[in-house]
Write an enzyme that holds these catalytic residues in place. Sequence first.
Site, PDB file in Angstrom:
ATOM      1  N   ASP A  13      97.355  11.350 -91.218  1.00  0.00           N
ATOM      2  CA  ASP A  13      97.117  12.492 -91.336  1.00  0.00           C
ATOM      3  C   ASP A  13      96.577  13.267 -90.213  1.00  0.00           C
ATOM      4  O   ASP A  13      95.628  12.553 -89.362  1.00  0.00           O
ATOM      5  CB  ASP A  13      96.490  12.796 -92.504  1.00  0.00           C
ATOM      6  CG  ASP A  13      95.391  12.338 -92.603  1.00  0.00           C
ATOM      7  OD1 ASP A  13      94.918  10.932 -92.324  1.00  0.00           O
ATOM      8  OD2 ASP A  13      94.279  12.975 -93.038  1.00  0.00           O
ATOM      9  N   GLU A  63      92.810  10.484 -94.649  1.00  0.00           N
ATOM     10  CA  GLU A  63      91.643  10.312 -94.190  1.00  0.00           C
ATOM     11  C   GLU A  63      90.725  11.283 -93.806  1.00  0.00           C
ATOM     12  O   GLU A  63      89.474  11.452 -94.101  1.00  0.00           O
ATOM     13  CB  GLU A  63      91.539   9.474 -92.780  1.00  0.00           C
ATOM     14  CG  GLU A  63      90.347   8.553 -92.301  1.00  0.00           C
ATOM     15  CD  GLU A  63      89.467   9.570 -91.320  1.00  0.00           C
ATOM     16  OE1 GLU A  63      88.466   9.344 -91.146  1.00  0.00           O
ATOM     17  OE2 GLU A  63      90.059  10.751 -90.855  1.00  0.00           O
TER      18      GLU A  63
END
Length: 403
Positions: free
Chosen positions: A81, A175
Amino acid sequence: MKNKLLERFSKYISYATTSNEASESYPSTQALLDFGDVMVEELKSIGMTEVTKDQYGYVSALLPGNSGGNEPTIGFIAHMDTAPDMPGIAAPRIIENYDGKDIMLDADTNTALTLADFPELAGYKGQTLLTTDGKTLLGADDKAGMAEIVCAMEYLIQHPEIKHGPIKVAFTPDEEIGQGVKFFDVEKFGCDFGYTMDGGAIGELEYENFNAASAVIKIQGRNIHPGYAKNKMVNSQLIAMEFNSMLPEFERPQYTQDYEGFFLLIHMEGSVENSQLNYIIRDHDRTKFEAKKRQIQQIVDFLNVKYDNRLTCEIKDQYYNMREKVEPVFYVVERAIKAMEKAGVKPTVQPIRGGTDGANLSFRGLPCPNIFAGGHNFHGKYEYVPLESMVKATEVIVNIAMV
């Protein structure tokens, strides 16, 4: 290697994988699940085995050992991400043979990478820089790490004369919103130790990070017509301002460095009737960290006495300093130092003024220091990564893997 890294990095950042902190699903977006499928095919195409994507979007794969010995299993981890601070970019701007001068990113808004603001740029003169268009973030955090891991695995597969033990790789979602390894199965991953390829500038090696918590302060006011408000109105916004003023001014991020912790007001909203303050609390020292949390609660308690219990406070721990879990197995840091030196990179061992997936993994039995991926100025339009730094990060992975 440079061409392969550029090709893969450009491909990965073309997928929009911004995590969504408001989502109640895991992973937080369908786009992250879809990108996981892309990475499954990528890992299969280079010859990795046991390639899987589970229901939570975690992608993992194995490169079997070829040394014939009883080597430890090493893991390399990066996250898929990108930060929700701003949208990602479709393609990097490529600046070859950088001339060491200011770089105009977007002339319309006069957005530039300047040596005055970013003096470290001077050290990359003559190299190839990958930058944003001045309107988006780049995505080097952490798609540079992903590209480096994949290229290193491909290199080891293509060079069987390099002897190594078993290697596992994993790519995680979310994350950037603190949920990267929430459902990660450490036991199934089956590694003795690992490394996140999620650091910044070339040479960075980190096995210390902040202890981290969030705090949400809610304030109930009393809204009365201002013409008739005497001795009746309670303005929640003014209480919010008073609360913030009672926190130590010089324990804010703009005044801190190295091992110094801070309180950061990350969001506020309010009206006369209701207000809310959202903070993050950070400190490397666990004792000071706990003291900071108590300080928040003590201010709430004080103001509740003053304003007849109009404040509520919710404090949640997010992650802890991995140092206490890594120091007992310090050889994992020493191996990374030797791998950097072998690649001609000077190690810069320093604390992370933030956190990584490795922090939570270390507390779940997988010691996991953090190694540079090469990028600078993450989470914003000034983000860039030197391609040569990505090459060195790839070399470091290969060197760590060598018997």
